[in-house]
Design an enzyme around this catalytic site. Structure first.
Site, mmCIF file in Angstrom:
data_model
loop_
_atom_site.group_PDB
_atom_site.id
_atom_site.type_symbol
_atom_site.label_atom_id
_atom_site.label_comp_id
_atom_site.label_asym_id
_atom_site.label_seq_id
_atom_site.Cartn_x
_atom_site.Cartn_y
_atom_site.Cartn_z
ATOM 1 N N THR A 121 99.289 -33.576 17.543
ATOM 2 C CA THR A 121 99.028 -32.750 16.366
ATOM 3 C C THR A 121 97.742 -31.973 16.605
ATOM 4 O OG1 THR A 121 100.113 -34.390 14.999
ATOM 5 C CG2 THR A 121 98.642 -32.847 13.865
ATOM 6 N N LYS A 152 107.858 -41.448 12.028
ATOM 7 C CA LYS A 152 107.046 -42.371 11.228
ATOM 8 C C LYS A 152 106.876 -43.658 12.015
ATOM 9 C CE LYS A 152 110.148 -42.448 7.856
ATOM 10 N NZ LYS A 152 111.127 -41.426 8.277
ATOM 11 N N ASN A 209 102.242 -33.165 6.661
ATOM 12 C CA ASN A 209 101.476 -34.386 6.372
ATOM 13 C C ASN A 209 100.595 -34.214 5.140
ATOM 14 O OD1 ASN A 209 102.592 -35.909 8.327
ATOM 15 N ND2 ASN A 209 100.802 -36.012 9.659
ATOM 16 N N CYS A 261 97.515 -40.816 10.971
ATOM 17 C CA CYS A 261 97.835 -39.388 10.806
ATOM 18 C C CYS A 261 97.322 -38.769 9.512
ATOM 19 C CB CYS A 261 99.342 -39.185 10.920
ATOM 20 S SG CYS A 261 99.935 -39.507 12.585
ATOM 21 N N LYS A 322 100.763 -49.958 6.690
ATOM 22 C CA LYS A 322 102.064 -49.910 6.012
ATOM 23 C C LYS A 322 102.969 -50.920 6.706
ATOM 24 C CE LYS A 322 104.328 -46.308 8.687
ATOM 25 N NZ LYS A 322 105.080 -45.067 8.681
#
Ligand SMILES: NC(=O)c1ccc[n+]([C@@H]2O[C@H](COP(=O)([O-])OP(=O)(O)OC[C@H]3O[C@@H](n4cnc5c(N)ncnc54)[C@H](O)[C@@H]3O)[C@@H](O)[C@H]2O)c1
Length: 441
Positions: A121, A152, A209, A261, A322
């Site tokens: 990125t 993801k 994002n 991210c 997560k």
């Protein structure tokens, strides 16, 4: 096709394995010797569902190989992906030193025409810097393209194999044709390949994002309003999510976004917008809400138990940012836990896969248990950071018996307040009524 992926982290390793899975000859190269040695032994350095058998399969069939010899990996392929890290610099902008170092190596090593693709990125304008860095070293023709990655963590293999869309910023018809061919096995069901100019592709990644981060911060702001007004944010979430213009994804309030991210990409986009004179205020607000939200569980604990937590003990369920990943970069647990320790508390942590990673952060400053219920024994409260599946329908009786106070701070709204009331818990969640609040809380 002969493909090289430089940088063998979450993105590079998944991309390399999936490209080998579809029949390409893939070399994954990296400067991290230990990582490459482990990969050559068939050990996968990250937790990512489905990745290990795919790497094993493709190693065994020799379609995939790993090396630290980056120049050799450049010479061997026609298509070269750059997938190295772009961490935030001190001012929040994306640090391009690894990307540009790789570009220089490519320029020095390439002996024939190459297609070089930034998958990392990177801010708008980077492709030009990459091209300049390569062309400073060689006269060979080079096509520089941008192909941002949208996978993801936790579902990376599935996302790469069945992407919603593939974004390709290209500088020539030839590069567009080659990359369309490379990606064709992944879009057989008709999902789009968007071919666009390079600047649009670079911006698309940050815009995606930042939009998702905005939805999260927006819902966290609405959750704060719901608490103040005595409304239930879950109902509001369903009420707005069923509007087809809005959709239901990324509307869960919680303890803020983390990971490798969203935080860095929002920061970097703010920086780019400022540099180019665009109004970044919306994203600065997104960041400010997130910073506040990451402190939510700590603030609740302090409000309930006081600033001085010496002699207190807290069970923490969920350390990763997560579920389904061991990644702890920018995880909200990294805000709560050190602050609990600073105030004198003892912390016992559990995570289904991130405990090794957590040990690197906390060493022996916190305790770790293999069974999540063991963390509760004698604890003053349970603090939940991550919505892992095994935490969603626990044995509440067992929780109650093990805790010294039946107090739960739930940062992910895993349980229904009515049920917690019935079970006799003191229960704090996000944007919903507090159940059986402690006097003075
Ligand atoms: N992790 C994600 O979910 C995700 C998703 C989409 C995009 N991205 C982007 O992809 C890029 C890579 O992210 P990641 O999470 O895979 O990073 P990572 O930190 O897991 O991996 C980066 C790898 O690059 C290697 N590397 C660094 N400098 C190098 C060099 N000069 N030569 C060769 N290898 C080098 C490192 O050793 C490391 O193995 C970043 O720009 C990130 O923003 C990440």
């Amino acid at each position: 096709m002969k493909v090289t992926v430089i940088g063998t982290g979450y993105v590079g390793l998944v991309a390399g394995a999936c490209l080998a899975e579809t029949g390409n000859d893939v070399i994954c190269s990296d400067i991290d010797e230990e990582k490459i040695a482990r990969l050559n032994r068939g050990e996968i350095p990250i937790y990512e569902p489905g990745l290990e058998p795919m790497v094993e399969r493709n190693l065994a069939s020799s379609r995939l190989r790993f090396t630290t010899d980056i120049p050799e990996s450049v010479r061997a392929s026609d298509i070269i992906f750059i997938a190295v890290g772009t961490p935030p610099d001190e001012d929040g902008s994306a640090d391009l030193q690894h990307v540009l170092a790789v570009a220089k190596t490519i320029g020095q090593a390439m002996g024939s025409e190459k297609i070089v693709i930034t998958k990392s990125t990177v801010p708008v304008g980077t492709a030009k810097k990459v091209r300049d860095a390569i062309q400073a070293e060689t006269d060979q023709p080079v096509h520089v393209c941008s192909n941002p990655e949208f996978l993801k963590e936790g579902a990376a293999v599935d996302d790469f194999m069945k992407p919603d869309r593939v974004v390709l910023g290209v500088d020539s018809e030839y590069a567009g044709k080659m990359l369309t061919e490379l990606y064709s096995p992944f879009v057989r069901t008709g999902n789009a390949i968007h071919i666009m100019d390079i600047a649009a592709a670079e911006i698309t990644k940050y815009a995606a994002n930042s939009m998702l981060a905005t939805r999260i911060s927006f819902m966290n702001a609405i959750a704060q309003l719901c608490e103040a007004a005595g409304a239930d944010v879950d109902m509001v979430r369903r009420g707005i999510g069923s509007d087809s213009r809005i959709g239901s994804a990324f509307l869960f309030p919680g303890v803020g976004y983390g990971g490798s991210c969203f935080p860095k990409d929002v920061k970097a986009l703010v920086r780019t917008m400022k540099e180019l004179g665009a109004d970044s205020s919306i994203l600065e607000a997104v960041e400010a809400v997130n910073e506040r939200q990451k402190r939510l569980l700590l603030d609740r604990v302090v409000h309930r138990f006081g600033e001085d937590l010496s002699g207190r003990r807290f069970a923490v369920w969920g350390l990763a940012f997560k579920p389904n990943t061991d990644d702890m970069r920018e995880a909200p647990s990294l805000v709560t836990i050190p602050a609990l320790l600073e105030r004198g508390a003892a912390v016992i942590g559990h995570d289904p896969v991130a405990m090794e990673e957590a040990r690197r952060h906390f060493g022996d400053r916190i305790g770790f248990v293999d069974n999540n219920y063991d963390a509760l024994v004698g604890a003053d409260a349970l603090v939940i950071h991550t919505e892992w599946l095994p935490y969603r329908r626990p044995d509440f009786q067992r929780i109650k018996e093990a805790l010294s106070n039946p107090v739960i701070f739930d940062g992910r709204n895993l349980y229904r307040p009515e049920k917690m009331e019935e079970l006799g818990f003191e229960y704090y969640s996000v944007g919903r009524m507090t159940v059986n609040p402690h006097e003075g809380s």
